[in-house]
Scaffold this motif. Structure first.
Motif, PDB file in Angstrom:
ATOM      1  N   LEU A  14       6.962   4.111 -19.452  1.00 40.16           N
ATOM      2  CA  LEU A  14       6.667   4.715 -18.037  1.00 40.16           C
ATOM      3  C   LEU A  14       7.462   6.129 -17.992  1.00 40.16           C
ATOM      4  CD1 LEU A  14       5.960   1.213 -17.113  1.00 40.16           C
ATOM      5  CD2 LEU A  14       4.231   2.717 -16.932  1.00 40.16           C
ATOM      6  N   ALA A  15       9.025   5.632 -18.684  1.00 39.78           N
ATOM      7  CA  ALA A  15      10.094   6.660 -18.433  1.00 39.78           C
ATOM      8  C   ALA A  15       9.580   8.136 -18.750  1.00 39.78           C
ATOM      9  CB  ALA A  15      11.350   6.199 -19.016  1.00 39.78           C
ATOM     10  N   THR A  16       8.603   7.767 -20.360  1.00 35.68           N
ATOM     11  CA  THR A  16       8.167   9.858 -20.239  1.00 35.68           C
ATOM     12  C   THR A  16       7.304   9.468 -19.337  1.00 35.68           C
ATOM     13  OG1 THR A  16       9.093   8.983 -22.782  1.00 35.68           O
ATOM     14  CG2 THR A  16       6.587  10.639 -22.311  1.00 35.68           C
ATOM     15  N   VAL A  17       6.071   9.092 -18.877  1.00 40.87           N
ATOM     16  CA  VAL A  17       5.030   9.415 -17.600  1.00 40.87           C
ATOM     17  C   VAL A  17       5.518   9.751 -16.787  1.00 40.87           C
ATOM     18  CG1 VAL A  17       2.734   8.900 -16.352  1.00 40.87           C
ATOM     19  CG2 VAL A  17       2.951   7.828 -19.355  1.00 40.87           C
ATOM     20  N   ALA A  18       6.313   9.247 -16.268  1.00 35.11           N
ATOM     21  CA  ALA A  18       6.914   9.184 -15.061  1.00 35.11           C
ATOM     22  C   ALA A  18       7.973  10.535 -15.329  1.00 35.11           C
ATOM     23  CB  ALA A  18       8.360   8.388 -14.178  1.00 35.11           C
ATOM     24  N   ILE A  19       9.001  11.249 -16.182  1.00 35.56           N
ATOM     25  CA  ILE A  19       9.501  12.234 -15.650  1.00 35.56           C
ATOM     26  C   ILE A  19       8.440  13.959 -15.861  1.00 35.56           C
ATOM     27  CG2 ILE A  19      11.093  13.802 -16.762  1.00 35.56           C
ATOM     28  CD1 ILE A  19      12.998  11.255 -17.350  1.00 35.56           C
ATOM     29  N   TYR A  20       7.401  12.949 -17.300  1.00 38.72           N
ATOM     30  CA  TYR A  20       6.397  14.455 -17.392  1.00 38.72           C
ATOM     31  C   TYR A  20       5.763  14.748 -16.657  1.00 38.72           C
ATOM     32  CZ  TYR A  20       2.810  16.321 -19.588  1.00 38.72           C
ATOM     33  OH  TYR A  20       2.148  18.088 -20.362  1.00 38.72           O
ATOM     34  N   ASN A  21       5.729  13.782 -15.487  1.00 33.73           N
ATOM     35  CA  ASN A  21       4.818  14.264 -13.723  1.00 33.73           C
ATOM     36  C   ASN A  21       5.895  14.708 -12.565  1.00 33.73           C
ATOM     37  OD1 ASN A  21       1.910  13.959 -14.973  1.00 33.73           O
ATOM     38  ND2 ASN A  21       2.535  11.835 -14.430  1.00 33.73           N
ATOM     39  N   LEU A  22       7.186  13.810 -12.485  1.00 33.20           N
ATOM     40  CA  LEU A  22       7.808  14.386 -11.510  1.00 33.20           C
ATOM     41  C   LEU A  22       7.926  15.825 -11.515  1.00 33.20           C
ATOM     42  CD1 LEU A  22      10.484  14.099  -9.949  1.00 33.20           C
ATOM     43  CD2 LEU A  22      11.472  14.353 -12.336  1.00 33.20           C
ATOM     44  N   ILE A  23       8.197  17.099 -12.629  1.00 29.85           N
ATOM     45  CA  ILE A  23       8.594  17.882 -12.389  1.00 29.85           C
ATOM     46  C   ILE A  23       7.177  19.329 -11.372  1.00 29.85           C
ATOM     47  CG2 ILE A  23       8.657  20.137 -13.388  1.00 29.85           C
ATOM     48  CD1 ILE A  23      10.664  18.860 -15.604  1.00 29.85           C
ATOM     49  N   PRO A  24       5.939  18.985 -12.314  1.00 31.90           N
ATOM     50  CA  PRO A  24       4.638  19.514 -11.326  1.00 31.90           C
ATOM     51  C   PRO A  24       4.188  18.758 -10.180  1.00 31.90           C
ATOM     52  CG  PRO A  24       3.832  18.117 -13.314  1.00 31.90           C
ATOM     53  CD  PRO A  24       5.579  17.943 -13.280  1.00 31.90           C
ATOM     54  N   PHE A  25       4.492  17.625 -10.275  1.00 31.75           N
ATOM     55  CA  PHE A  25       4.230  17.136  -8.866  1.00 31.75           C
ATOM     56  C   PHE A  25       5.362  17.559  -7.636  1.00 31.75           C
ATOM     57  CE2 PHE A  25       2.175  13.028  -9.796  1.00 31.75           C
ATOM     58  CZ  PHE A  25       1.591  13.600 -10.143  1.00 31.75           C
ATOM     59  N   TRP A  26       6.647  17.493  -7.619  1.00 29.99           N
ATOM     60  CA  TRP A  26       7.452  18.133  -6.713  1.00 29.99           C
ATOM     61  C   TRP A  26       7.999  19.764  -6.738  1.00 29.99           C
ATOM     62  CZ3 TRP A  26      11.639  15.280  -4.176  1.00 29.99           C
ATOM     63  CH2 TRP A  26      12.527  16.521  -3.538  1.00 29.99           C
TER      64      TRP A  26
END
Length: 278
Positions: free
Chosen positions: A197-209
Motif C-alpha cells: 500500500l505504501a508503494t502504491v501511495a508513493i507511486y501515485n503521489l507524484i503524478p497526482f500532486w
C-alpha cells in the motif's frame, strides 16, 4: 584472482552509473532551490551557482501576498483523497481477483493492467463531457474519479501479486475459525498489505500532486485551483517572475520528498514483492 577483479570492475561500473544517475536527479533540484533564493535578474547571469546575495522576499511574498495556502490545501485534499480511494478500491479489487477462481478474473486482471499502457489523457474530451454531465466541473470533486482511474491499474498490479504471495494457510485458518470474507480482508490481508500500500501511495503521489492537465481543463475558478495550476498565474505575457515561481515549486516539492524519504523502505519492499511474479 581474475574472478575477483572482474567482480570489482562490475561493482565499480555500477557505482559510476548510480553516481551519474544521482547527479542527473539532484541537479534540477539544486537549480530550482538555489535560484529560488536569487533576485530575478541574477538567475540569468549565474543560473547554477550559489546566490551572491540571498533573497528571501520571494518566499515571503508567496506566503503572505498570494493564495499559496489555498492552492496547497486544494492539492493536499485532492491528492490524499484520491490516494485513499485508489488504495481502498485497489485492495478490494485485488483481493477479489485473487480469490475468484474463474477465467473471467484473469480477463479483468488484464483489463486493469491494460490501463498502465494507455495514457488517460487520450480520453480528455470524453472525460470533460462526463465531468460536466455529472455537474462536477469547476469543483475539486471532479478530479477524484479521474485520479482514481489513473491509479487503479498500478494498484491492482502491485496488490494482486502481493496478495498471491500470502500463505493460503493464514486465510484458511481464519475461515475455519468462523471469519467471514470481510473479516479476513480487514484483519489479515490489509495489515500484511502495508508495504504494498505504501508503494502504491508513493507511486501515485507524484503524478497526482504534479498534475496540471486535468485541473487546467476542469477548473477555472481561483478558489478551486490546485497548487501547480495556481503557479501559472505567475507567468506574465511579457515578463515572468522566476524567483517566485521557483519558490512556489520548492515549497510544493517538500511534501513529496518528506513522504518518500519516510516511506522509502516500504516503497522498495512493496515494489519488489509485486514484481517477482507474473
Amino acid at each position: 584472482m581474475k574472478a575477483s577483479l572482474s567482480r570489482d570492475r562490475m561493482h565499480l561500473g555500477s557505482h559510476v552509473v548510480l553516481i551519474f544517475w544521482t547527479f542527473l536527479v539532484l541537479f534540477p533540484l539544486w537549480t530550482m532551490i538555489v535560484n529560488s533564493f536569487k533576485f530575478k535578474f541574477d538567475i540569468y547571469t549565474d543560473p547554477f551557482g550559489l546566490p551572491k546575495k540571498w533573497n528571501f522576499e520571494s518566499y515571503v511574498s508567496v506566503i503572505t501576498d498570494g493564495d499559496f495556502f489555498l492552492y496547497f490545501r486544494n492539492s493536499l485534499f485532492v491528492t490524499l483523497g484520491s490516494i485513499f480511494l485508489v488504495l481502498l478500491f485497489g485492495a478490494m479489487a485485488s483481493y477479489a481477483l485473487v480469490n475468484w477462481k474463474r477465467k473471467a478474473s484473469r480477463f479483468l486482471y488484464l483489463f486493469f493492467i491494460a490501463g498502465m499502457m494507455l495514457p488517460i489523457k487520450i480520453g480528455s474530451i470524453r472525460l470533460l463531457q462526463l465531468i460536466k454531465g455529472l455537474g462536477l466541473l469547476n469543483t475539486l470533486w471532479g478530479l477524484f474519479p479521474v485520479y482514481t482511474a489513473m491509479g487503479l491499474p498500478i494498484a491492482v498490479f502491485v496488490l494482486t501479486e502481493f496478495i498471491r504471495q500470502i500463505p493460503a494457510e493464514l486465510t484458511e485458518a481464519a475461515v475455519i475459525d468462523g471469519a467471514t470474507r470481510n473479516k479476513v480482508f480487514t484483519i489479515i490481508i490489509l495489515p500484511l498489505l502495508r508495504p504494498a500500500l505504501a508503494t502504491v501511495a508513493i507511486y501515485n503521489l507524484i503524478p497526482f500532486w504534479n498534475d496540471l492537465w486535468f485541473p487546467l481543463i476542469f477548473i477555472n475558478q481561483d478558489a478551486h485551483k490546485t497548487l501547480l495550476l495556481g503557479v501559472t498565474r505567475l507567468f506574465g505575457q511579457y515578463m515572468t517572475d522566476w524567483s517566485r515561481i521557483l519558490a512556489v515549486l520548492t515549497l510544493s516539492a517538500i511534501p513529496v520528498l518528506v513522504l518518500y524519504l519516510t516511506m522509502s523502505k516500504n516503497f522498495i519492499r512493496g515494489l519488489t514483492a509485486g514484481a517477482v511474479k507474473g
